[in-house]
Design a protein around this motif. Sequence first.
Motif, PDB file in Angstrom:
ATOM      1  N   PHE A 169       0.833  -1.210   0.000  1.00 34.21           N
ATOM      2  CA  PHE A 169       0.000   0.000   0.000  1.00 34.21           C
ATOM      3  C   PHE A 169       0.861   1.251   0.000  1.00 34.21           C
ATOM      4  CE2 PHE A 169      -2.438   3.380   2.020  1.00 34.21           C
ATOM      5  CZ  PHE A 169      -3.633   3.317   1.319  1.00 34.21           C
ATOM      6  N   GLY A 170       1.929   1.246   0.810  1.00 35.12           N
ATOM      7  CA  GLY A 170       2.832   2.387   0.855  1.00 35.12           C
ATOM      8  C   GLY A 170       3.483   2.639  -0.493  1.00 35.12           C
ATOM      9  N   GLY A 171       3.798   1.561  -1.214  1.00 31.12           N
ATOM     10  CA  GLY A 171       4.375   1.706  -2.534  1.00 31.12           C
ATOM     11  C   GLY A 171       3.419   2.407  -3.493  1.00 31.12           C
ATOM     12  N   ILE A 172       2.133   2.073  -3.379  1.00 26.90           N
ATOM     13  CA  ILE A 172       1.125   2.699  -4.240  1.00 26.90           C
ATOM     14  C   ILE A 172       0.995   4.185  -3.933  1.00 26.90           C
ATOM     15  CG2 ILE A 172      -1.340   2.784  -4.789  1.00 26.90           C
ATOM     16  CD1 ILE A 172      -1.408  -0.253  -4.308  1.00 26.90           C
ATOM     17  N   THR A 173       0.948   4.532  -2.637  1.00 26.32           N
ATOM     18  CA  THR A 173       0.821   5.952  -2.281  1.00 26.32           C
ATOM     19  C   THR A 173       2.071   6.729  -2.683  1.00 26.32           C
ATOM     20  OG1 THR A 173       1.639   5.546  -0.012  1.00 26.32           O
ATOM     21  CG2 THR A 173      -0.754   5.491  -0.360  1.00 26.32           C
ATOM     22  N   PHE A 174       3.235   6.113  -2.560  1.00 27.13           N
ATOM     23  CA  PHE A 174       4.477   6.756  -3.001  1.00 27.13           C
ATOM     24  C   PHE A 174       4.424   7.046  -4.500  1.00 27.13           C
ATOM     25  CE2 PHE A 174       8.326   6.489  -0.033  1.00 27.13           C
ATOM     26  CZ  PHE A 174       7.544   6.738   1.083  1.00 27.13           C
ATOM     27  N   LEU A 175       3.950   6.065  -5.268  1.00 24.02           N
ATOM     28  CA  LEU A 175       3.845   6.241  -6.711  1.00 24.02           C
ATOM     29  C   LEU A 175       2.910   7.399  -7.059  1.00 24.02           C
ATOM     30  CD1 LEU A 175       3.644   2.560  -8.023  1.00 24.02           C
ATOM     31  CD2 LEU A 175       5.256   4.285  -8.789  1.00 24.02           C
ATOM     32  N   ILE A 176       1.756   7.419  -6.405  1.00 23.76           N
ATOM     33  CA  ILE A 176       0.762   8.458  -6.680  1.00 23.76           C
ATOM     34  C   ILE A 176       1.303   9.837  -6.306  1.00 23.76           C
ATOM     35  CG2 ILE A 176      -1.517   9.353  -6.027  1.00 23.76           C
ATOM     36  CD1 ILE A 176      -2.409   6.422  -5.676  1.00 23.76           C
ATOM     37  N   SER A 197       3.643  20.410  -3.533  1.00 21.29           N
ATOM     38  CA  SER A 197       4.347  19.134  -3.380  1.00 21.29           C
ATOM     39  C   SER A 197       4.380  18.680  -1.927  1.00 21.29           C
ATOM     40  CB  SER A 197       5.779  19.259  -3.928  1.00 21.29           C
ATOM     41  OG  SER A 197       5.775  19.558  -5.302  1.00 21.29           O
ATOM     42  N   MET A 198       4.700  19.588  -1.016  1.00 22.32           N
ATOM     43  CA  MET A 198       4.736  19.242   0.396  1.00 22.32           C
ATOM     44  C   MET A 198       3.341  18.913   0.923  1.00 22.32           C
ATOM     45  SD  MET A 198       7.826  19.122   1.543  1.00 22.32           S
ATOM     46  CE  MET A 198       8.097  18.303  -0.039  1.00 22.32           C
ATOM     47  N   SER A 204      -0.500  12.349   2.437  1.00 22.79           N
ATOM     48  CA  SER A 204      -0.407  10.892   2.285  1.00 22.79           C
ATOM     49  C   SER A 204      -0.011  10.184   3.583  1.00 22.79           C
ATOM     50  CB  SER A 204       0.606  10.553   1.188  1.00 22.79           C
ATOM     51  OG  SER A 204       1.932  10.831   1.608  1.00 22.79           O
ATOM     52  N   LEU A 205       0.655  10.896   4.481  1.00 26.07           N
ATOM     53  CA  LEU A 205       1.166  10.257   5.701  1.00 26.07           C
ATOM     54  C   LEU A 205       0.065   9.676   6.589  1.00 26.07           C
ATOM     55  CD1 LEU A 205       4.072  12.700   6.661  1.00 26.07           C
ATOM     56  CD2 LEU A 205       4.203  10.510   5.462  1.00 26.07           C
ATOM     57  N   PRO A 206      -0.986  10.454   6.940  1.00 28.82           N
ATOM     58  CA  PRO A 206      -2.038   9.863   7.771  1.00 28.82           C
ATOM     59  C   PRO A 206      -2.774   8.726   7.075  1.00 28.82           C
ATOM     60  CG  PRO A 206      -2.675  12.056   7.003  1.00 28.82           C
ATOM     61  CD  PRO A 206      -1.226  11.888   6.694  1.00 28.82           C
ATOM     62  N   ASP A 208      -1.382   6.492   5.034  1.00 30.95           N
ATOM     63  CA  ASP A 208      -0.525   5.314   5.214  1.00 30.95           C
ATOM     64  C   ASP A 208      -0.609   4.780   6.643  1.00 30.95           C
ATOM     65  OD1 ASP A 208       0.367   5.306   2.614  1.00 30.95           O
ATOM     66  OD2 ASP A 208       2.164   6.477   3.024  1.00 30.95           O
ATOM     67  N   LEU A 209      -0.580   5.687   7.616  1.00 27.55           N
ATOM     68  CA  LEU A 209      -0.645   5.270   9.020  1.00 27.55           C
ATOM     69  C   LEU A 209      -1.961   4.562   9.330  1.00 27.55           C
ATOM     70  CD1 LEU A 209       0.894   8.390  10.809  1.00 27.55           C
ATOM     71  CD2 LEU A 209       1.943   6.137  10.513  1.00 27.55           C
ATOM     72  N   TYR A 210      -3.053   5.121   8.831  1.00 31.10           N
ATOM     73  CA  TYR A 210      -4.368   4.523   9.078  1.00 31.10           C
ATOM     74  C   TYR A 210      -4.460   3.146   8.436  1.00 31.10           C
ATOM     75  CZ  TYR A 210      -9.338   3.563   8.954  1.00 31.10           C
ATOM     76  OH  TYR A 210     -10.568   2.954   9.092  1.00 31.10           O
ATOM     77  N   TYR A 211      -3.885   3.013   7.258  1.00 32.30           N
ATOM     78  CA  TYR A 211      -3.961   1.715   6.579  1.00 32.30           C
ATOM     79  C   TYR A 211      -3.242   0.645   7.392  1.00 32.30           C
ATOM     80  CZ  TYR A 211      -3.614  -1.967   3.126  1.00 32.30           C
ATOM     81  OH  TYR A 211      -3.710  -3.186   2.488  1.00 32.30           O
ATOM     82  N   THR A 212      -2.063   0.963   7.932  1.00 33.28           N
ATOM     83  CA  THR A 212      -1.330  -0.035   8.726  1.00 33.28           C
ATOM     84  C   THR A 212      -2.135  -0.416   9.975  1.00 33.28           C
ATOM     85  OG1 THR A 212      -0.075   1.625   9.996  1.00 33.28           O
ATOM     86  CG2 THR A 212       0.884   0.862   7.919  1.00 33.28           C
TER      87      THR A 212
END
Length: 224
Positions: A169-176, A197-198, A204-206, A208-212
Amino acid sequence: MKTKKMILYYVLMFLPVAVTLVALQYLPEQIPAHYDFHQQVTRWGSKYESLIFPVISVVFGGIMLLVKKVAAKQEGSGTNNETICITAGILGFVLFNAMTFYFLYTSFQKVENLSSVSVDIYQIMMGLLGLFFVVIGNLMPKVRMNSVLGLRTTWSMKNETTWKKSQRFGGITFLIVGAAMIAACFLAKGISCFLISMGLLLASLPVDLYYTYRVAKQQSSTES
């Protein structure tokens, strides 16, 4: 292939230092040392301050070598973690090299307003950072569980299943995010490019955290 990557790693790691040491002989004694968000020079400093980015590059390289050693040891068998660390380091060096050469140019020219330079520094930085996320996003699913590399949270490191799902999942969000950052560099410049950009990265950080957290919770429910 590994040897060639390591040679490239060390070349890019020390290239800013070598180039800057040569450039110091020709730089003016006083150079633009700081710019504000409006790209106007706010402080002039010694030409030796041009060594800041090269030194940061070497420190970054040393840290990544340490991360590589730890991540490789924790992987046990295989070289996935080691390869990803080397790749991440090389991409980081590309950014540091670009910034070093850019600011050497502005120092030579004593540029007081960065907007007068045909190439926008924010577009360079955010574009290269976006490329970093795209490449690393493709590699993240291959990261093996460790304590220093990848999308690491208490939940993602619960077991192998939560780890693998989190890295995918993190890889997908990084790509996007990476692709969106690159697109932003074509649509905006200056501080607008940086803020967009920032904003994408922080948003995206929250997620990724929520997904984990959710994956770990689902895993606990399945086990019970």
